[in-house]
Structure formats: C-alpha cells, structure tokens
Design a protein around this motif. Structure first.
Motif: not given
Length: 228
Positions: A93, A164-167, A202, A204
């Motif tokens: 991160r 990653p969650e903001d992409r 994916d 993650d």
C-alpha cells in the motif's frame, strides 16, 4: 530573503512530482524548475539522480515505518505468519501511493539507519518463533521480493498512484485491455487467453493468494525449533 534549499525540500518535491510525471519523467532539471531554482543548486545535495532516488526510497520507508510506531505489524499478539503478511500488505500500500513506487524502491540503497529498528524487530519475532537468523532473513526476503515484484507489475497495469479500492476502469493502461487479449489469443491459446484475468484483473486477490502461497512455503520448507 529566499529560504535556503535543503535535502528535505528536494525529496518532498521529488516525491510529489513523481506522482505527476512518473520515474522516467522525473529529472533534476524538472525538480529544480518546480522549486524555482537553477539545476546546479540541487547538486549541492545530490550528485546524480540515483542519489536522489536512494533518498526518496529512504523517505518512503520512513513514512511506512511510522505506521508501526505503536506496535509491530499485525499487533502485539500476532503470529509470525500474521506479522509477515501485515508487513507485506503495508509495503504494498505504501508503494502504490507513489507512481512507479515499486521501481523507485527496488534496487535503491537506504541513506540512513532508519530501516534497522523495524528490521531488527521483525527478525526478532521470527527468531523467537524458532527460525535461525539466516532462515528468518531468507523468509522475509522471499516475502519482500514477491511483494516488490507484484507491485511493479501492478503499477504497469494501473500507473496512477492510489489505493486499489479507489481505482476505476479508466485507470487501467489501455495496453492491458483484457478483452482484446482474449480475442487475440482465444482460438489458438485458450488457457493463455483466460489466465489474463488472473494475472491482470484482480491484483488484490492475486496479491493475497500469492502471499498465502509464500507463507505456506516458508512454513513447509524452513525448519524451526519452536513451531507453536
């Protein structure tokens, strides 16, 4: 009266500019322009770009290590497996927060001893769990290099910095169009076509799966005096 330029200003500006222009676009001349100084002023602090990259990587590490000021990765009661996974997650991160962060961090040298305390603590946890010091070093090295390598690949697909969650879909490099890849390969190489989504779809899931494999491999391959 102009403020005297110092190394901290240069590095902070370089890290901020890195997110705009990437590693290839980051030059001492570009940084000097951002600071509104002549390029030779930077050479008082850094002889070349590599010296600057070393200091940038060190500052990235300092910022990451600050997250552990209140305790080790995973918490005080974490097993060595949980600690190793937590360390790698934090590393990933941190690097994803900077454009080309994986490339900047890999192959650089720390410019001070700020890495020593976190490394000492991590190695102590592993040796307390029964690893020899050499095996503890190899265990961390395997997990660390897996993480760095995955981040470099991940940032080639998603160049923009951030979590990653903001992409969104628009942040994917068009060169990694999975549908196009499947159309080109599908008839002749159906498995190679299908696996693109596991490789580049994916990250993650790819990271967590790979990390689980690495930790399981360490558990299976490295003998320990205390396996509790």
């Amino acid at each position: 009266m102009a403020t005297r330029l110092d190394r901290t200003q240069v590095v902070d500006t370089a890290l901020r500019l890195l997110n705009d222009v990437g590693l290839d676009g980051l030059t001492l001349r570009r940084i000097a322009k951002e600071l509104n100084v002549q390029a030779p002023a930077l050479y008082w602090h850094f002889k070349n770009k590599q010296e600057l990259l070393d200091e940038m990587a060190t500052e990235m590490f300092r910022r990451m290590a600050a997250e552990f000021a209140d305790g080790p990765p995973g918490g005080h009661d974490a097993t060595w497996q949980e600690m190793l996974r937590a360390s790698c997650r934090t590393l990933r991160r941190t690097l994803l927060a900077y454009r080309d962060g994986g490339k900047v961090f890999s192959g650089t040298r720390m410019t001070d001893d700020s890495y020593a305390a976190p490394m000492d603590a991590l190695l102590r946890e592993l040796t307390d769990a029964g690893f020899t010091l050499t095996d503890a070093a190899h265990a961390w090295w395997a997990a660390y290099n897996f993480t760095i390598g995955l981040v470099i690949e991940e940032q080639s697909v998603f160049p923009e910095p951030g979590a990653p969650e903001d992409r969104g879909p628009e942040s994917r490099d068009p060169a990694y169009d999975l549908g196009d890849r499947e159309r080109r390969l599908g008839d002749r190489y159906p498995l190679a076509a299908a696996v693109g989504r596991a490789f580049f779809g994916d990250f993650d899931r790819a990271f967590e799966t790979g990390l689980r494999i690495v930790v399981a491999g360490i558990e299976a391959a490295v003998p320990r005096g205390d396996t509790a």
